[in-house]
Enzyme design. Sequence first.
Site, mmCIF file in Angstrom:
data_model
loop_
_atom_site.group_PDB
_atom_site.id
_atom_site.type_symbol
_atom_site.label_atom_id
_atom_site.label_comp_id
_atom_site.label_asym_id
_atom_site.label_seq_id
_atom_site.Cartn_x
_atom_site.Cartn_y
_atom_site.Cartn_z
ATOM 1 N N HIS A 23 0.872 -1.183 0.000
ATOM 2 C CA HIS A 23 0.000 0.000 0.000
ATOM 3 C C HIS A 23 0.906 1.229 0.000
ATOM 4 C CE1 HIS A 23 -3.591 2.341 1.181
ATOM 5 N NE2 HIS A 23 -2.809 2.988 2.044
ATOM 6 N N MET B 37 -3.853 10.600 -1.388
ATOM 7 C CA MET B 37 -4.398 11.601 -0.465
ATOM 8 C C MET B 37 -4.089 12.963 -1.064
ATOM 9 S SD MET B 37 -3.270 9.774 3.056
ATOM 10 C CE MET B 37 -2.155 8.668 2.237
ATOM 11 N N ASP C 230 -7.978 1.266 6.700
ATOM 12 C CA ASP C 230 -6.625 1.830 6.705
ATOM 13 C C ASP C 230 -6.498 2.793 7.868
ATOM 14 O OD1 ASP C 230 -4.134 2.878 6.041
ATOM 15 O OD2 ASP C 230 -4.839 3.967 4.271
HETATM 16 C C1 DX5 Z 1 -2.618 7.338 6.813
HETATM 17 C C2 DX5 Z 1 -2.260 6.395 5.708
HETATM 18 C C3 DX5 Z 1 -2.115 5.012 6.177
HETATM 19 C C4 DX5 Z 1 -0.974 4.799 7.133
HETATM 20 C C5 DX5 Z 1 -1.367 3.699 8.062
HETATM 21 O O1 DX5 Z 1 -2.645 8.607 6.298
HETATM 22 O O2 DX5 Z 1 -3.277 6.411 4.707
HETATM 23 O O3 DX5 Z 1 -2.023 4.087 5.084
HETATM 24 O O4 DX5 Z 1 0.230 4.464 6.488
HETATM 25 O O5 DX5 Z 1 -0.424 3.574 9.046
HETATM 26 P P1 DX5 Z 1 -0.703 2.788 10.407
HETATM 27 O O6 DX5 Z 1 -1.035 1.379 10.022
HETATM 28 O O7 DX5 Z 1 0.555 2.936 11.148
HETATM 29 O O8 DX5 Z 1 -1.874 3.455 11.074
HETATM 30 ZN ZN ZN Z 2 -3.215 4.725 3.203
#
Ligand code: DX5
Ligand code: ZN
Length: 215
Positions: free
Chosen positions: A33, A69, A172
Amino acid sequence: MNKQILPSFLAADLGHLADELRRAEASGADAIHLDIMDPTFVPNMSFGPSIVDFCRCTCPGFYRNVHLMMNRPDLYLDAFMKTGAQTIQVHIEADCDIHTELRRIRARGLKNAIVVNPETPIEALAPYIGEIDEALVMTVHPGYGGQKFIESCLLKIAWLRERCPNLDIMVDGGINAETAESAAKAGANQFVAGSYLFAQSDMRAAVDDMRRRIA
Ligand code: DX5
Ligand code: ZN
């Protein structure tokens, strides 16, 4: 339903990106991802299309799931498609015509997905349901790894699963063995985990354990 586990590359050790990617692939995870951030959409920056190309060159057989994002994903879609994205996820909160972008992704033979932030009501997804391959329900406010899972998002997953029994529903943010299990019970079938998986000395054992918990 097919269950998938996706390590988030954002949490990888920057000093050893190639080894980290190989470690994620060798763990038996289903895809990498890739979190692409634009500072007008989230309060942070990460990487751009070249990271997708890097993944394609380093581990060509490891599926690339690209989470944009971005406020204007429409301006960058071509770049991500050219560098080897295989699923592209765009936020419903982005400032562009989402229907058009979802169609453009599919027209190139890729999978598309729509993402909803924690503060966006899940009902906003309804007009897109017939034209998406998957839905990503954010379980933290996007921008950073290592945040705490927002429990109330479970209700959004359940709402969506009830209406779309065959849709791939991804979660996520704040995913570990326990929160993955709660999300699976609510109806999610794809699980992104960044800080939890990359912190493991034995990522394969953690992926196996997560698979048992979400089964
Ligand atoms: C957050 C991202 C996530 C992030 C998740 O903005 O979209 O994909 O990398 O990280 P963890 O699993 O550490 O919450
Ligand atoms: Zn993400």
